[in-house]
Design a protein around this motif. Sequence first.
Motif, PDB file in Angstrom:
ATOM      1  N   TRP A 112       0.844  -1.183   0.000  1.00  0.00           N
ATOM      2  CA  TRP A 112       0.000   0.000   0.000  1.00  0.00           C
ATOM      3  C   TRP A 112       0.883   1.238   0.000  1.00  0.00           C
ATOM      4  O   TRP A 112       1.875   1.304   0.743  1.00  0.00           O
ATOM      5  N   ARG A 153       0.772   5.742  -0.285  1.00  0.00           N
ATOM      6  CA  ARG A 153      -0.002   6.988  -0.271  1.00  0.00           C
ATOM      7  C   ARG A 153       0.759   8.022  -1.085  1.00  0.00           C
ATOM      8  O   ARG A 153       1.988   8.165  -0.947  1.00  0.00           O
ATOM      9  N   GLU A 182       0.756  12.092  -2.316  1.00  0.00           N
ATOM     10  CA  GLU A 182       0.235  13.444  -2.154  1.00  0.00           C
ATOM     11  C   GLU A 182       0.568  14.242  -3.409  1.00  0.00           C
ATOM     12  O   GLU A 182       1.501  13.897  -4.141  1.00  0.00           O
ATOM     13  N   ASP A 185      -4.373  12.607   6.606  1.00  0.00           N
ATOM     14  CA  ASP A 185      -4.527  11.327   5.900  1.00  0.00           C
ATOM     15  C   ASP A 185      -5.019  11.526   4.477  1.00  0.00           C
ATOM     16  O   ASP A 185      -5.098  10.559   3.701  1.00  0.00           O
ATOM     17  N   GLY A 233      -5.167  11.999   0.653  1.00  0.00           N
ATOM     18  CA  GLY A 233      -4.222  11.633  -0.389  1.00  0.00           C
ATOM     19  C   GLY A 233      -4.785  10.543  -1.277  1.00  0.00           C
ATOM     20  O   GLY A 233      -5.934  10.121  -1.118  1.00  0.00           O
ATOM     21  N   TYR A 237      -4.530   6.748  -2.251  1.00  0.00           N
ATOM     22  CA  TYR A 237      -4.054   5.481  -1.717  1.00  0.00           C
ATOM     23  C   TYR A 237      -4.041   4.453  -2.848  1.00  0.00           C
ATOM     24  O   TYR A 237      -5.032   4.264  -3.550  1.00  0.00           O
TER      25      TYR A 237
END
Lengths: 111, 113
Positions: A34, A36, A38, A83, A85, A87
Amino acid sequence: TQLLEQSPQFLSIQEGENLTVYCNSSSVFSSLQWYRQEPGEGPVLLVTVVTGGEVKKLKRLTFQFGDARKDSSLHITAAQPGDTGLYLCAGARAAGNKLTFGGGTRVLVKP
Amino acid sequence: SAVISQKPSRDICQRGTSLTIQCQVDSQVTMMFWYRQQPGQSLTLIATANQGSEATYESGFVIDKFPISRPNLTFSTLTVSNMSPEDSSIYLCSLGTGAYGYTFGSGTRLTVV
């Protein structure tokens, strides 16, 4: 058709709420990751899961790899604006190092 | 973990021209990977850059359009040739393994006008 299907595609929640993102496939993966991402940055690795049924916790994030190693979920408890963003789940097949990415889930946590 | 420096971070280019994107790694790595991320989309692998041999391209990507160089174990370039507006995307280099995860550069946001 994506090899890895992520759902939902977009999630908008209030600060303090929980959320779950799903990553599903008909194929078996030797590992699943996983990330993330931005705006203006590359994806950043959050976790790698390799064992069927494995659960990993990273502060308020809980990652689970399905028993058959075909699916995974990401659960965020008490989400915060930080949090927010994109994913991305990504799977590696048994042979080689190439990753296959899911379509991504865009998460917006509103204060 | 390795650190990747990717440049340029963004560029606006005229159609028909070419742009070369560079990635420098602070340690030696065997394989580097180049991805494309179209606006609001996920990542698609363009090719795997191997040191000492030709890059391996994924279906839908060809060397004439996306030539790659890998002169040593710490550096790689991707050129986007004869650009059209459809090439407007974020291009990312990365390294790592399927088992332990990848590190990505910060990306090059390309706009073709």
